[in-house]
Design an enzyme around this catalytic site. Sequence first.
Site, mmCIF file in Angstrom:
data_model
loop_
_atom_site.group_PDB
_atom_site.id
_atom_site.type_symbol
_atom_site.label_atom_id
_atom_site.label_comp_id
_atom_site.label_asym_id
_atom_site.label_seq_id
_atom_site.Cartn_x
_atom_site.Cartn_y
_atom_site.Cartn_z
ATOM 1 N N ASP A 185 47.432 42.610 30.015
ATOM 2 C CA ASP A 185 47.889 43.392 28.798
ATOM 3 C C ASP A 185 49.395 43.227 28.625
ATOM 4 O OD1 ASP A 185 45.244 44.275 28.543
ATOM 5 O OD2 ASP A 185 45.711 46.014 29.411
HETATM 6 N N1 URA Z 1 43.437 45.870 33.895
HETATM 7 C C1 URA Z 1 43.726 46.369 32.742
HETATM 8 O O1 URA Z 1 43.746 47.426 32.143
HETATM 9 N N2 URA Z 1 44.987 45.587 32.114
HETATM 10 C C2 URA Z 1 45.310 44.453 32.656
HETATM 11 O O2 URA Z 1 46.315 43.911 32.137
HETATM 12 C C3 URA Z 1 44.615 44.097 33.660
HETATM 13 C C4 URA Z 1 43.373 44.633 34.261
#
Ligand code: URA
Length: 235
Positions: A103
């Site tokens: 993310d």
């Molecule tokens: N899980 C998440 O919630 N975000 C990420 O970026 C990776 C794994």
Amino acid sequence: MIRLDKLLCEMGAGSRSEVKAMLKKGRVTVDGRPVLSGDRKVPEQGATVCLDGQPLTYAGTVYYVLHKPAGVVTAVKDAREKTVMDLMRDAPGKDLFPAGRLDKDTEGLLLITNDGGLAHRLLSPKKHVEKTYLAHTALPVTEEMCRLLEAGVDIGDEKPALPARARKLADREDGLLLTVVEGRFHQVKRMLKAVGNEVLYLKRISMGPLELGDLPCGSWRPLSEQEKRALGIEE
Ligand code: URA
């Protein structure tokens, strides 16, 4: 046609700045003639590009670990946002892309490659490649939360998340190490929400045999031979 400096980087001659210096010194020839400036356009295939008289060829498949900072999107191109590939400009190799995704607000280990086969093998849901995250949370992490995460929590999808490994941090009560074997959208955030907590900070510290270690945030490094072997990469 492609800029000569870009072509030289893709052929693995060096980073952008190294390539610029090589050109300036007259070390690069195209079809036998020295070219001093990187903005010269040359055909991608068919031109004979030499460095110090030695012909260069494409770097082939390449593999890097990037320490992705928060605030950068996992994409090859984006009209508005800075992407992880903007951080890889100096990395030799053609058609690089991130294998997997983090993310925008997550930092940590991201594999960057141009090996589609490896990316497919690592990301395939059937392969269950372990990914370990360090998370800081809004509320203290309890033993009960860890027990639920380890049992496999319902995160609102058709199937619950597969059982994970959850370890409270010894040095802070609002932290844990969570190892998951899937890569669903917002997976860790949704898992913590499902046990009544909330992720405030998230960092991926390992993926399969790859470890982030002390690689500075925003930097990248090529995979070692040992790491490549561990991933089953044959050269
Ligand atoms: N899980 C998440 O919630 N975000 C990420 O970026 C990776 C794994």
